[in-house]
Design a protein around this motif. Sequence first.
Motif, PDB file in Angstrom:
ATOM      1  N   GLY A  36       0.770  -1.235   0.000  1.00  0.00           N
ATOM      2  CA  GLY A  36       0.000   0.000   0.000  1.00  0.00           C
ATOM      3  C   GLY A  36       0.801   1.286   0.000  1.00  0.00           C
ATOM      4  O   GLY A  36       0.220   2.373   0.031  1.00  0.00           O
ATOM      5  N   ASN A  45       0.126   3.340  -3.205  1.00  0.00           N
ATOM      6  CA  ASN A  45      -1.207   3.924  -3.066  1.00  0.00           C
ATOM      7  C   ASN A  45      -1.150   5.154  -2.162  1.00  0.00           C
ATOM      8  O   ASN A  45      -1.679   6.215  -2.503  1.00  0.00           O
ATOM      9  CB  ASN A  45      -2.171   2.889  -2.499  1.00  0.00           C
ATOM     10  CG  ASN A  45      -3.591   3.379  -2.433  1.00  0.00           C
ATOM     11  OD1 ASN A  45      -4.344   3.273  -3.398  1.00  0.00           O
ATOM     12  ND2 ASN A  45      -3.984   3.935  -1.300  1.00  0.00           N
ATOM     13  N   LEU A  94      -3.279  -0.292  -9.839  1.00  0.00           N
ATOM     14  CA  LEU A  94      -3.291   0.771  -8.838  1.00  0.00           C
ATOM     15  C   LEU A  94      -3.793   2.071  -9.459  1.00  0.00           C
ATOM     16  O   LEU A  94      -4.673   2.732  -8.901  1.00  0.00           O
ATOM     17  CB  LEU A  94      -1.887   0.967  -8.263  1.00  0.00           C
ATOM     18  CG  LEU A  94      -1.682   2.181  -7.361  1.00  0.00           C
ATOM     19  CD1 LEU A  94      -2.550   2.106  -6.120  1.00  0.00           C
ATOM     20  CD2 LEU A  94      -0.222   2.321  -6.996  1.00  0.00           C
ATOM     21  N   LEU A 128      -7.321   4.115  -8.552  1.00  0.00           N
ATOM     22  CA  LEU A 128      -7.276   5.485  -8.046  1.00  0.00           C
ATOM     23  C   LEU A 128      -7.949   6.471  -8.996  1.00  0.00           C
ATOM     24  O   LEU A 128      -7.970   7.670  -8.725  1.00  0.00           O
ATOM     25  CB  LEU A 128      -5.832   5.909  -7.771  1.00  0.00           C
ATOM     26  CG  LEU A 128      -5.206   5.222  -6.560  1.00  0.00           C
ATOM     27  CD1 LEU A 128      -3.723   5.539  -6.460  1.00  0.00           C
ATOM     28  CD2 LEU A 128      -5.915   5.653  -5.277  1.00  0.00           C
TER      29      LEU A 128
END
Length: 86
Positions: A40, A43, A76, A80
Motif C-alpha cells: 500500500g 497507493n 493501482l 485510483l
Amino acid sequence: MHLGKPIGAIFVVEESIWDEDLLGPFIIDLFVDPQHQGHGLGNSLIVAAMTACKKRGADTLSLRIGDGTSGAALELYRRLGFRLLS
C-alpha cells in the motif's frame, strides 16, 4: 522500520515535460523499494500527491505509462481513478 533508507518516493511537477496538451500537475516518477511493494505504499504516495495537488487548486493529476509499467501499477492507477487518454 528503515531509518535513513528511503523505501518510497513520488516526484510531481506542475506540468508534464513531455506532453504539452496535459494540463495540471504530472507524476514524473513513483518508486517503491521492491522489498516493500504490495503493502500500500504506492497507493499512499499517490493519494498524498493527489491531496496536495487538490489543496493547491488542481483538478487533475496525470502520469505516463509505458512498456515497463507493471500490471500491479496499472491496476493501482485504475483503482485510483486514472484513465487512459488516446
